[in-house]
Design a protein around this motif. Sequence first.
Motif, PDB file in Angstrom:
ATOM      1  N   ALA A 186      -6.511  13.517  -6.027  1.00 16.58           N
ATOM      2  CA  ALA A 186      -7.099  12.634  -7.035  1.00 16.58           C
ATOM      3  C   ALA A 186      -7.640  13.495  -8.173  1.00 16.58           C
ATOM      4  O   ALA A 186      -8.081  14.622  -7.951  1.00 16.58           O
ATOM      5  CB  ALA A 186      -8.209  11.807  -6.415  1.00 16.58           C
ATOM      6  N   VAL A 222     -10.105   7.708  -8.520  1.00 15.41           N
ATOM      7  CA  VAL A 222     -10.401   6.971  -7.300  1.00 15.41           C
ATOM      8  C   VAL A 222     -11.725   6.229  -7.467  1.00 15.41           C
ATOM      9  O   VAL A 222     -12.699   6.792  -7.961  1.00 15.41           O
ATOM     10  CB  VAL A 222     -10.459   7.958  -6.116  1.00 15.41           C
ATOM     11  CG1 VAL A 222     -11.121   7.321  -4.927  1.00 15.41           C
ATOM     12  CG2 VAL A 222      -9.061   8.423  -5.768  1.00 15.41           C
ATOM     13  N   LEU A 250      -2.912   7.068  -2.168  1.00 15.91           N
ATOM     14  CA  LEU A 250      -3.048   8.261  -3.005  1.00 15.91           C
ATOM     15  C   LEU A 250      -2.002   9.320  -2.629  1.00 15.91           C
ATOM     16  O   LEU A 250      -1.292   9.858  -3.480  1.00 15.91           O
ATOM     17  CB  LEU A 250      -4.465   8.817  -2.831  1.00 15.91           C
ATOM     18  CG  LEU A 250      -4.780  10.177  -3.441  1.00 15.91           C
ATOM     19  CD1 LEU A 250      -4.746  10.095  -4.960  1.00 15.91           C
ATOM     20  CD2 LEU A 250      -6.154  10.668  -2.989  1.00 15.91           C
TER      21      LEU A 250
END
Lengths: 226, 902
Positions: free
Chosen positions: A96, A78, A65
Amino acid sequence: MTTTVLMIEDDLAIVNFMTAILQGNAYKVLHAAKGTEGVSMCALWSPDVVILDLGLPDQDGIDVLKNIRSWSEVPIIVVSARSDESEKVLALDEGADDYITKPFGTSELLARIRTALRHVKKKEGSAGKLSNGAFEIDFDKRFVQIEGKQVHLTPTEYKIIQLLALNIGKVLTHDYIAKEVWGPYSLENQSLRVNMSNIRRKIEVNPAEPVYILTEIGVGYRMVEC
Amino acid sequence: MGEELNRPDPDQLLLQVEQMEETGAGKLKVFFGYAAGVGKTYGMLKAAKKQVALGKQVILGYIEPHVRPDTLALMEGFERIPTKKLHYKNMQLEEFDLDAALALAPDLILVDELAHTNVIGSRNKKRYQDIEELLRAGIDVYTTVNVQHLESLNDIIEEISQIRVQETVPDSFLSHAEMKLIDIEPEELLSRLKEGKIYRPERARKAMNHFFTKENLKLLREIAIRKAADHISMDNRIEDVYKEKRVHVRLLTCIHHLDQQGAEKCIRWTARLANAFHGEWVVLIVEKSDEETSEEEQQKRKANQVLAERLGAEVVTLIGDQPVEVITQYAKLTSVTDIIVGKYRHRFGHFKWLKQDIEDELMKRLNHVELHIIPLAEQEPRLKKEKASFKQLIPKKILLVDLFKTVGLLIAATLLSEVVTYLGIGDQNVIIVYLLFVVMISRVTTGYFYGVLASGISVILFNWFFVEPLNSLTVYKPGYPITLLIMLIGALFTSNIMIRLKNQARDSIEKEHQMSVLYDLNKSLLSTRNLTKIVQLTNEYLVQAIERSVIFYTEKPHAQQQLNILTYQNKQDYQALASGDEQGVANWVFNNHKIAGFGTDTLMGAKGHYFPVISQGKVLAVIGILIDKKQPLTYEQQNFLKMLTSQLSLALERQRLAAEQQQIMVENEKEKMRGNLLRAISHDLRTPLTGILGASSVLLEEEQQLPAELKKSLLTDMKEDAEWLIRMVENLLSVTRIDEGTMKVKKTPEAVEEVVGAAVGKIRKRFKGQSLTVKVPEELLMIPMDGTLIEQVLINLIENAIKHARSKEPVMITVKKKPDFAIFEVSDDGIGIAKERVPVLFQQLGEAREDIPVDSSRGMGIGLSICKTIVTAHGGTIEAVNKAQGGAVFRFSLPIKEGATS
């Protein structure tokens, strides 16, 4: 133009059923089983949205990420198998756009993808005004209306609503909101709860059954689209 | 057969070896010589080189600065710890840096001069204490020492060399060490000295005149070699294994409480003997009940007691006016084998012909005990005997009350005598009357003074009023002076006896009191069942008994610790005891199993005196006592602390064992619960899994033949089963958030409406079209909780109401605020709860539930148990009742304030 979804996920059964759903909904699906592979595919294909499983065989999903977020603004959803809030919070704080907990239903997945995509468009388009069901916010004039009636808000309350409205559909963590509203060194978690309770009493019919701003226990708040 | 009996049990030997290895302590090797210059340091460095060759990490901790070039050459190639520079009285002194050595933790460290005394300001007073710390840290140590530095040999060396060595090492320190004797011929040593190899020339000359004479060196060498031989022979015995089978040697040294100079010699002599026989020994001090000793004498006495203890003796102080009697009783009671007494060659006793020598009396009374007499100096030091007894006579201040009593009783005696004379009963009765009153006076007054005074006056009064010629002190009758003298002696004796009786009674009462107080503590310690109570009790008792502030550590000091401090009067003491430095001392005591702090040899700068409570080699607690510099602990108080410590260690050990047992029981219980839970879960999981497996198999194998409707219904079943499984797993996962050890959860303040809102939101998603009514307090209510868990509880309860109660009416979810609790209610209008199910509804997870099959109604099984577990972990309660008008209410409460329980 079809929308491309990059799935970084190692479990084949999940990949199979998600591919089926996504293709059924006219998305183009790319798949990577490893983190490193995922990062390079993301760079190569520039997908419209990334679905990232946090439990990958070769490296920590959070690292993937961070890596992608360091050079790309692509929406990242996610997928987490653990219902551990701190992990969700960490993922959100690392950039995210949303999270979804395994096991999840197909409709939920599709809704999240749509939200993430819409959010990108909104960012690109001008803010100006936003109306969401009976709720309306004017960013220029700085006021909020419910069913056409103006709601009286304190400056702090307005700041919180504005933040949630600008990020509609997205979960904002407690820390993130507090930092945006009170500044980087604040520890105003408690004040946030109090302000939020006031906001709910002003804009919701029943504060225990909110319609506009939902609570994600242990994580944060999200303004939902009605 | 006899052979067989004496053979040590191999298992036991092995156990011993294992225990030794388990301790992980370092090994000590001592390079032992008879004088400076025999080559100890050289030998040590040589041995260290060999260890280096074997691949060990060797560090030079401290080596005396030598001028000897061959020694210097050997030191090359070793890593050295730089010395610590300390300032003392404008001098810069270099000391061994203990902390640096501990931090480096090499395999082997070389520290010269074992007997060295550290500069004031160092952690330990003596270098051997530094070395003890190193050994305890698991570091092997090489060190050097000369024979004259051994404590037990101190006086012998003094006699030989006329030099008193101040720096000594207790013999016991060396008992487990490997000893390497470094020996050269005295002639060679002398020639080395002449060549200036040992001292610089000017010092060498001085040394040769005083210490380094050939005779001295020969003697010292003999002693050193003998000591080394003793050490080896001691090493060869396998102590503990044979212990019971050997004749037990128990030595008793008797010390005259006033003669401390002779005492020291007796103590050292006995120490050597005890060492040679490897027996226990006791130093017995007999004190007179009414003795007043000077400050200086007390100090000397204390020094001797400390010396005796350091040499391995047990010191016993008994009170009694008849030393021989006390010694005899003690010897009989403790089955002493040898008694050691000191004796002066020429006694200048005034009543020598009256009194037998102590050894003769002992010999008469004890048949089976061997007597050893140690000749002391030529002349007995003038014990302040007469002076002392004279001093006793005069009270420190004359009490008016006592004086009045004396005068009044004497007047009464005279009046009574007048009556007796008037009645013509006879002179002899007048004497008896006076004697009677002297006894009475002795009884009611304090000290000897009034009795003696009354004796004198009564004789004078008798003479004045009742002896011809009356009203004068002259005596006509020839027998009367004798009568008067006998009367005086009689009066003195009786008053003396009276006072002694009184004192003995007082002593026994005092002792009784002390014993009863200790007994009380012991009793209360035995009856307490938890650690906090033991700590509290001991603290209260200590503060009361020694009138100082105390601190009680049950574990090593750390930041989050709750300090157990009880202050005596002065509240500021708290800060003094709680400071970081003081905690450091306590920590040292925990690590080193020894006393430290004020009044000890370690970390003397501390404000408190810290001592460990040890049981089976483990420090169970450390107690600190804040000590005022002006009022150090008295010897009695220290003794008292020792007694208390032994009782406390028993109590703590018992407590520890009980806690351990409790822990094991809890573990067992948990294990049982876990087993039950697993059984229940696998049972619950198997059912939906069978459904999914069956449906999917049918779909795969007979896809063609199945009508579309049936296919859809099979798929719906599969989906439902899967969803049920998911909820099941979620419930189970939530339990893992509860701490297994404490059964507590991590709480953060959460808004009740948010938690309820989130739960209702999830239910709405799952049961679309179900009507729900939600009510929360108007004001914001924040409660410390684990939000996810309470959300789970609410979801379970609402789901239960919807699915199992088959409620048609809206399910009501209400939160009410009570002063201390928030009440959550989920009420429905369904079928209610069957009566027989009520008691088992919330049965704890894993509890055996044979009576009702687990899957009797799927979902009810574990969900409610989990609710109960979660609510209980929050310190709340949960219940379910049937409503009068039908349906049921599930109600749970959560404490609003942290720490409260319902």
